[in-house]
Design a protein around this motif. Sequence first.
Motif, mmCIF file in Angstrom:
data_model
loop_
_atom_site.group_PDB
_atom_site.id
_atom_site.type_symbol
_atom_site.label_atom_id
_atom_site.label_comp_id
_atom_site.label_asym_id
_atom_site.label_seq_id
_atom_site.Cartn_x
_atom_site.Cartn_y
_atom_site.Cartn_z
ATOM 1 N N ASN A 25 -1.258 16.237 -2.597
ATOM 2 C CA ASN A 25 -2.874 16.334 -2.347
ATOM 3 C C ASN A 25 -2.962 15.675 -0.898
ATOM 4 O O ASN A 25 -3.280 14.305 -0.761
ATOM 5 N N SER A 53 0.812 -1.135 -0.047
ATOM 6 C CA SER A 53 0.104 -0.079 -0.124
ATOM 7 C C SER A 53 0.962 1.050 0.053
ATOM 8 O O SER A 53 1.960 1.265 -0.003
ATOM 9 N N GLY A 54 0.395 2.538 -0.108
ATOM 10 C CA GLY A 54 1.118 3.640 -0.217
ATOM 11 C C GLY A 54 1.906 3.928 0.949
ATOM 12 O O GLY A 54 3.006 4.370 0.984
ATOM 13 N N THR A 55 1.508 3.344 2.204
ATOM 14 C CA THR A 55 2.596 3.503 3.454
ATOM 15 C C THR A 55 4.075 2.801 2.976
ATOM 16 O O THR A 55 4.769 3.551 3.708
ATOM 17 N N ASP A 62 4.746 13.234 -1.686
ATOM 18 C CA ASP A 62 3.408 12.120 -1.691
ATOM 19 C C ASP A 62 2.409 12.525 -2.665
ATOM 20 O O ASP A 62 1.891 13.516 -2.505
ATOM 21 N N TRP A 78 5.845 5.153 1.111
ATOM 22 C CA TRP A 78 6.406 6.235 2.133
ATOM 23 C C TRP A 78 7.725 5.781 2.730
ATOM 24 O O TRP A 78 8.823 6.441 2.581
ATOM 25 N N GLN A 116 -4.660 2.899 -5.867
ATOM 26 C CA GLN A 116 -5.983 2.711 -5.866
ATOM 27 C C GLN A 116 -6.602 3.920 -5.757
ATOM 28 O O GLN A 116 -7.783 4.301 -5.372
#
Length: 405
Positions: A147, A69-71, A176, A74, A201
């Motif tokens: 954003n 996922s995005g985390t 990000d 990061w 996503q």
Amino acid sequence: MFQLDSHPSGRHFLQIPGPTNVPDRVLRAIDQPTIDHRGPEFARLTLEILDGIKEVFQSSGPVIIYPASGTGAWEAALVNTLSAGDRVLMFETGHFATLWRALAEKLGLVVDFVPGDWRSGVDAAVVEAKLVEDKARAIKAVLVVHNETSTGVTSRIPPIRQAIDRAGHPALLLVDTISSLGSIDYRHGEWGVDVTVGGSQKGLMLPPGLSFNAVSEKAIAASKHARLPRAYWRWDEMLTMNRQGYFPSTPATNLLYGLHEALAMLREEGLLAVFARHARHAEATRRAVRGWGLEILCRNADEHSNTLTAVMMPEGHDADAFRRAVLAQFDMSLGTGLGKLAGRVFRIGHLGFFNDLMLCGTLCGVEMGLAMQGIPHASRGVAEALACLRESAAPSGTTTQRRAA
Ligand SMILES: Cc1ncc(COP(=O)(O)O)c(C=O)c1O
């Protein structure tokens, strides 16, 4: 027992700001037999994807794809470029900036977190002042959420880049774009960003599960000296394997099929048209909110997000109770208020695979929900949005109509 697709008749309206509606074309692509990820077919798929994804980041450099996922992306951005004890400059633009900060601190970075009101973006003048002050060059990176998905505020990246340059400071710029990529104009290369973090996503119209680091040469150079422990997230092993079309560990094969199809869809529509579509739907949504007499959380006109709008609930009304009622009555999911905005705002997602009539349905659901819940408002939102869509309609119709003609 959990039952898949237990929704009543008709399509569920998934109007949270991600995960977004996945196009049927992408679902069909994902629904193909899984192939050997060490075989020749797979290498061709990867190489096409790695080439195509650069266009979306507007970058000529490499993009690293993680099954995460995005985390995860990061974390990858930080562990590849920084060392324990490094100082980084961050801005409290909302919930996601706050989460990224917490992650940075867990990794042993020292975060200079500039407080914010969760209603406005990063102030480039503060970036410049902080960096000018940093005579010892202790700040190693500036971290910005382009954003803020929790607030519907978009920070302007070029003035931040200019601020870093004016200060003559060597800090890396890490951005990000999880809820802007493929929806709001974003130029990794031209804007001199060192690491851009993305996720599958939202604007990419895929299910959750893939995330990205677009990297500059300066970031790759920094990764050679960075000392934070890293194993799974290492860029060097990825870049080496990617050159042949492979990955160090098992990739998310079927999500990559979906990404291949999503990239084709974005290319067919054209990125500029995609950005214009999002801008137009965002403007119509804002017209609706003002028509209802409700307040938009974002304070500054030049920072309004084109992917979501956070709407403030009138005093004494609970945004989550409203959302629950809309879900029960109209089978539409709206975004919840996150962190300190819990109960105070609801968020309308208008991004990804989306068109005029989907927006109309979304706004009708909100307007009917407001009436049903007795929330003080004027019933002019939908009418305002329709007028906006009419006024801004392209004379030649949508891309689909143009293609069919
Ligand atoms: C701007 C932003 N950053 C980071 C994240 C975290 O990504 P994920 O939940 O996919 O790990 C999100 C999730 O919505 C986000 O919107």
